[in-house]
Design an enzyme around this catalytic site. Sequence first.
Site, PDB file in Angstrom:
ATOM      1  N   GLN A 111       0.817  -1.232   0.000  1.00  0.00           N
ATOM      2  CA  GLN A 111       0.000   0.000   0.000  1.00  0.00           C
ATOM      3  C   GLN A 111       0.847   1.277   0.000  1.00  0.00           C
ATOM      4  O   GLN A 111       0.492   2.269   0.636  1.00  0.00           O
ATOM      5  CB  GLN A 111      -0.990   0.010   1.172  1.00  0.00           C
ATOM      6  CG  GLN A 111      -1.914  -1.204   1.194  1.00  0.00           C
ATOM      7  CD  GLN A 111      -3.062  -1.060   2.167  1.00  0.00           C
ATOM      8  OE1 GLN A 111      -4.164  -0.668   1.805  1.00  0.00           O
ATOM      9  NE2 GLN A 111      -2.823  -1.381   3.430  1.00  0.00           N
TER      10      GLN A 111
ATOM     11  N   ASN B  86     -16.647  14.608   0.362  1.00  0.00           N
ATOM     12  CA  ASN B  86     -17.155  14.160   1.655  1.00  0.00           C
ATOM     13  C   ASN B  86     -16.209  14.361   2.843  1.00  0.00           C
ATOM     14  O   ASN B  86     -16.645  14.621   3.941  1.00  0.00           O
ATOM     15  CB  ASN B  86     -17.528  12.679   1.565  1.00  0.00           C
ATOM     16  CG  ASN B  86     -18.039  12.147   2.886  1.00  0.00           C
ATOM     17  OD1 ASN B  86     -19.077  12.593   3.378  1.00  0.00           O
ATOM     18  ND2 ASN B  86     -17.300  11.221   3.475  1.00  0.00           N
TER      19      ASN B  86
ATOM     20  N   ASP C  20     -16.884  10.794  -5.723  1.00  0.00           N
ATOM     21  CA  ASP C  20     -16.673   9.781  -4.688  1.00  0.00           C
ATOM     22  C   ASP C  20     -17.723   9.933  -3.584  1.00  0.00           C
ATOM     23  O   ASP C  20     -18.246  11.022  -3.344  1.00  0.00           O
ATOM     24  CB  ASP C  20     -15.276  10.036  -4.091  1.00  0.00           C
ATOM     25  CG  ASP C  20     -14.785   8.914  -3.203  1.00  0.00           C
ATOM     26  OD1 ASP C  20     -14.638   7.794  -3.719  1.00  0.00           O
ATOM     27  OD2 ASP C  20     -14.550   9.160  -1.996  1.00  0.00           O
TER      28      ASP C  20
ATOM     29  N   GLU D  82     -20.533   7.737  -7.217  1.00  0.00           N
ATOM     30  CA  GLU D  82     -20.358   6.418  -6.610  1.00  0.00           C
ATOM     31  C   GLU D  82     -21.285   6.275  -5.411  1.00  0.00           C
ATOM     32  O   GLU D  82     -21.138   6.992  -4.409  1.00  0.00           O
ATOM     33  CB  GLU D  82     -18.907   6.241  -6.133  1.00  0.00           C
ATOM     34  CG  GLU D  82     -18.655   4.893  -5.490  1.00  0.00           C
ATOM     35  CD  GLU D  82     -17.884   4.930  -4.181  1.00  0.00           C
ATOM     36  OE1 GLU D  82     -17.393   3.879  -3.767  1.00  0.00           O
ATOM     37  OE2 GLU D  82     -17.777   6.021  -3.562  1.00  0.00           O
TER      38      GLU D  82
ATOM     39  N   ARG E  67      -5.011  -3.665  -7.281  1.00  0.00           N
ATOM     40  CA  ARG E  67      -4.444  -2.415  -7.796  1.00  0.00           C
ATOM     41  C   ARG E  67      -3.046  -2.642  -8.377  1.00  0.00           C
ATOM     42  O   ARG E  67      -2.093  -1.891  -8.112  1.00  0.00           O
ATOM     43  CB  ARG E  67      -4.434  -1.371  -6.673  1.00  0.00           C
ATOM     44  CG  ARG E  67      -5.848  -1.056  -6.183  1.00  0.00           C
ATOM     45  CD  ARG E  67      -5.898  -0.213  -4.929  1.00  0.00           C
ATOM     46  NE  ARG E  67      -7.294   0.101  -4.581  1.00  0.00           N
ATOM     47  CZ  ARG E  67      -7.664   0.886  -3.572  1.00  0.00           C
ATOM     48  NH1 ARG E  67      -6.749   1.448  -2.801  1.00  0.00           N
ATOM     49  NH2 ARG E  67      -8.939   1.124  -3.331  1.00  0.00           N
TER      50      ARG E  67
HETATM   51  C1  ABC Z   1      -8.013   1.399   3.258  1.00  0.00           C
HETATM   52  C2  ABC Z   1      -7.314   0.093   2.875  1.00  0.00           C
HETATM   53  C3  ABC Z   1      -8.236  -1.095   3.049  1.00  0.00           C
HETATM   54  C4  ABC Z   1      -8.764  -1.084   4.462  1.00  0.00           C
HETATM   55  C5  ABC Z   1      -9.396   0.256   4.781  1.00  0.00           C
HETATM   56  C6  ABC Z   1      -9.822   0.325   6.222  1.00  0.00           C
HETATM   57  O1  ABC Z   1      -8.473   1.305   4.541  1.00  0.00           O
HETATM   58  O2  ABC Z   1      -6.902   0.175   1.524  1.00  0.00           O
HETATM   59  O3  ABC Z   1      -7.516  -2.281   2.789  1.00  0.00           O
HETATM   60  O4  ABC Z   1      -9.742  -2.092   4.552  1.00  0.00           O
HETATM   61  C7  ABC Z   1      -9.993   4.998   0.002  1.00  0.00           C
HETATM   62  C8  ABC Z   1      -8.947   4.023  -0.479  1.00  0.00           C
HETATM   63  C9  ABC Z   1      -9.036   2.707   0.274  1.00  0.00           C
HETATM   64  C10 ABC Z   1      -9.003   2.942   1.758  1.00  0.00           C
HETATM   65  C11 ABC Z   1     -10.168   3.885   2.106  1.00  0.00           C
HETATM   66  C12 ABC Z   1     -10.297   4.179   3.586  1.00  0.00           C
HETATM   67  O5  ABC Z   1      -9.966   5.120   1.422  1.00  0.00           O
HETATM   68  O6  ABC Z   1      -9.126   3.789  -1.853  1.00  0.00           O
HETATM   69  O7  ABC Z   1      -7.945   1.881  -0.102  1.00  0.00           O
HETATM   70  O8  ABC Z   1      -9.109   1.693   2.408  1.00  0.00           O
HETATM   71  O9  ABC Z   1      -9.206   4.878   4.046  1.00  0.00           O
HETATM   72  C13 ABC Z   1     -14.849   5.299  -2.130  1.00  0.00           C
HETATM   73  C14 ABC Z   1     -13.687   5.064  -3.094  1.00  0.00           C
HETATM   74  C15 ABC Z   1     -12.571   4.367  -2.360  1.00  0.00           C
HETATM   75  C16 ABC Z   1     -12.021   5.329  -1.332  1.00  0.00           C
HETATM   76  C17 ABC Z   1     -13.051   6.074  -0.629  1.00  0.00           C
HETATM   77  C18 ABC Z   1     -12.652   7.021   0.403  1.00  0.00           C
HETATM   78  C19 ABC Z   1     -14.365   6.062  -1.002  1.00  0.00           C
HETATM   79  O10 ABC Z   1     -14.126   4.466  -4.268  1.00  0.00           O
HETATM   80  O11 ABC Z   1     -11.535   3.945  -3.200  1.00  0.00           O
HETATM   81  O12 ABC Z   1     -11.262   4.530  -0.376  1.00  0.00           O
HETATM   82  O13 ABC Z   1     -12.493   8.265  -0.293  1.00  0.00           O
HETATM   83  C20 ABC Z   1     -17.859   2.854   1.720  1.00  0.00           C
HETATM   84  C21 ABC Z   1     -18.283   4.102   0.979  1.00  0.00           C
HETATM   85  C22 ABC Z   1     -17.708   4.152  -0.423  1.00  0.00           C
HETATM   86  C23 ABC Z   1     -16.175   3.984  -0.379  1.00  0.00           C
HETATM   87  C24 ABC Z   1     -15.895   2.649   0.305  1.00  0.00           C
HETATM   88  C25 ABC Z   1     -14.408   2.390   0.420  1.00  0.00           C
HETATM   89  O14 ABC Z   1     -16.450   2.690   1.646  1.00  0.00           O
HETATM   90  O15 ABC Z   1     -19.708   4.169   0.932  1.00  0.00           O
HETATM   91  O16 ABC Z   1     -18.023   5.403  -0.990  1.00  0.00           O
HETATM   92  N1  ABC Z   1     -15.553   4.064  -1.717  1.00  0.00           N
HETATM   93  C26 ABC Z   1     -20.954  -1.326   2.641  1.00  0.00           C
HETATM   94  C27 ABC Z   1     -21.502   0.067   2.685  1.00  0.00           C
HETATM   95  C28 ABC Z   1     -20.719   0.955   1.744  1.00  0.00           C
HETATM   96  C29 ABC Z   1     -19.248   0.917   2.102  1.00  0.00           C
HETATM   97  C30 ABC Z   1     -18.757  -0.519   2.046  1.00  0.00           C
HETATM   98  C31 ABC Z   1     -17.297  -0.562   2.489  1.00  0.00           C
HETATM   99  O17 ABC Z   1     -19.553  -1.328   2.913  1.00  0.00           O
HETATM  100  O18 ABC Z   1     -22.875   0.106   2.336  1.00  0.00           O
HETATM  101  O19 ABC Z   1     -21.184   2.285   1.847  1.00  0.00           O
HETATM  102  O20 ABC Z   1     -18.513   1.718   1.159  1.00  0.00           O
HETATM  103  O21 ABC Z   1     -16.794  -1.806   2.240  1.00  0.00           O
HETATM  104  C32 ABC Z   1     -23.033  -4.889  -0.663  1.00  0.00           C
HETATM  105  C33 ABC Z   1     -23.970  -3.949   0.050  1.00  0.00           C
HETATM  106  C34 ABC Z   1     -23.190  -2.680   0.345  1.00  0.00           C
HETATM  107  C35 ABC Z   1     -21.963  -3.010   1.203  1.00  0.00           C
HETATM  108  C36 ABC Z   1     -21.131  -4.061   0.452  1.00  0.00           C
HETATM  109  C37 ABC Z   1     -19.878  -4.438   1.240  1.00  0.00           C
HETATM  110  O22 ABC Z   1     -21.913  -5.197   0.178  1.00  0.00           O
HETATM  111  O23 ABC Z   1     -25.087  -3.610  -0.780  1.00  0.00           O
HETATM  112  O24 ABC Z   1     -24.008  -1.741   0.985  1.00  0.00           O
HETATM  113  O25 ABC Z   1     -21.194  -1.826   1.336  1.00  0.00           O
HETATM  114  O26 ABC Z   1     -23.691  -6.057  -0.999  1.00  0.00           O
HETATM  115 CA    CA Z   2     -20.552  13.229   5.005  1.00  0.00          CA
END
Ligand code: ABC
Ligand code: CA
Length: 489
Positions: A37, A126, A219, A243, A358
Amino acid sequence: ASASDWQKRTIYQVMTDRFALPPSQDSQGAPCDTGAQLPCGGTWSGIENHLDYIQGMGFDAIWISPIVAQLQVPLPPPADGTAYHGYWPENIYALNDAFGTDSDLRSLISAVHSRGMFIMLDVVVNHLATYNVTANADPANPWSGISLTGYSLDEDSEYHPFCPITNYGNQTMVEQCWLGSAAVPLADVNTENQTTVDTYYSWIGDVVSNYTFDGLRIDTLKHIRKDFWPGFAQASGVFTIGEVLDSDAQYVGGYTQVIDAVLDYPGWGMVLQAFQTTGGSMSMLAQSIQNTSTYFKNGGFSVGSFLENHDQPRFPSFTNDTGLIKNAIAWVFVNDGIPIVYEGQEQEYTGGAVPYDREAIWLSGYETNKPLYKHITTLNMARQAAKNGSSSFLTTHMEVISTSTHSIAMAKYPMLSVLTNVGQSASGQVSVAVGSLGNGYSANSELVEVISCSSVKVDGSGNLAFTTQSGAPAVFLPSSMASKVCTNL
Ligand code: ABC
Ligand code: CA
């Protein structure tokens, strides 16, 4: 560019840190351990240097990672890693210097434009990312260990009070509590405060016009109240696609009332169910089409379709059956949505969940002779041919003609497609009745199946029969339109 301008395009998603090294280092290469990472060295100048690779597959738009200055964490990094991905903004008024200089970015954008391509910017409103040096001591109170010096919002009152999101079913919590972890809390911007709202509206107008971006990927759309977004989209003046990470079509579709489009997460979940195994459910695809037409503003015209992205395990991490993989990719190109392909799909990368999905693209050598590079090229060309062959392609919603246990036939004149999950080791005759579809498909008409480049004829009663090879998808065009896709015919 507007929503209708983007509707004509197909998008290649670039994760800037992982796509291409700067030209001066390109020939030496560099290792990239996804699990670590850490930044692997991709830059805007690298992207510019490899636009041929993207355009060569037939894409006429790219989406790049967020461009703004990022949180720096000490090494070794916390469990969440570092900001190599660009989603940890710290100061929205400065560029991320890991990706290059202001002139590198402008040079990339003008190179994209001079090819007649569009460029989409990924933006995060956000949150701003913070680092809690005392995370382990007091995870319940992130502010205790955080300094906002150098942040574009540097007062506590510009953020929502800290609370972690613990229940995604509670919409107020989703909007006003914090994403991230105890080590890297994503400080939730107070978008209830009008001054802060105005700050972001004027920022986005300035960024888009200053750099001439053509569209935005937004995002964390569901993490800000809906009525924030129309003003933001309007201030940007360009196409917006958001998204909303959720499988509920009604919930996700609701967001097409406030911006142009959303990424088709509900449809993605169903595509996985259809093609992950040869026992998958093809009726999920028909269900997805139905849901989209019911819950999205302009049905399938208000989505971006994808099979992979940087947040989900790659499709070939679920199955190595090339028949299933090719069908799942084809779905993205034959439905109403704007097709989006995530870098590395064309190389059949197999990385699993974040961060393993990635992988650096330079490690592939940008090989264009790969089966999926060619498959994607064909699908892009088929879409071009359909669009150029008939104006109805861009205005006609896809209709399901028939489904069976292992196949679905769909029409979007002049394109007719038959997808199947029989898998690579199967072959056999699949019959599709196409009689009632009107002119182009009338009895005895000549079609070309553009993936195998073979001619087929609709029979006297309007039925079409053909044999799948290795479980491949089939995409038909009237033979008069197929000559550019299949030059051997
Ligand atoms: C980092 C590490 C990961 C570690 C995490 C704690 O920290 O890389 O290994 O697990 C960025 C980075 C990530 C980073 C995160 C947090 O920041 O790219 O690498 O993770 O620091 C967007 C982007 C994403 C970005 C962010 C933050 C947002 O595309 O790349 O992450 O700017 C939520 C958000 C979503 C977000 C996602 C990461 O988290 O809503 O916008 N993506 C449920 C929730 C979702 C949630 C999801 C998280 O869990 O409803 O809202 O997303 O896993 C389906 C259900 C869904 C469910 C899924 C899991 O199953 O219908 O509702 O989602 O069936
Ligand atoms: Ca917010």
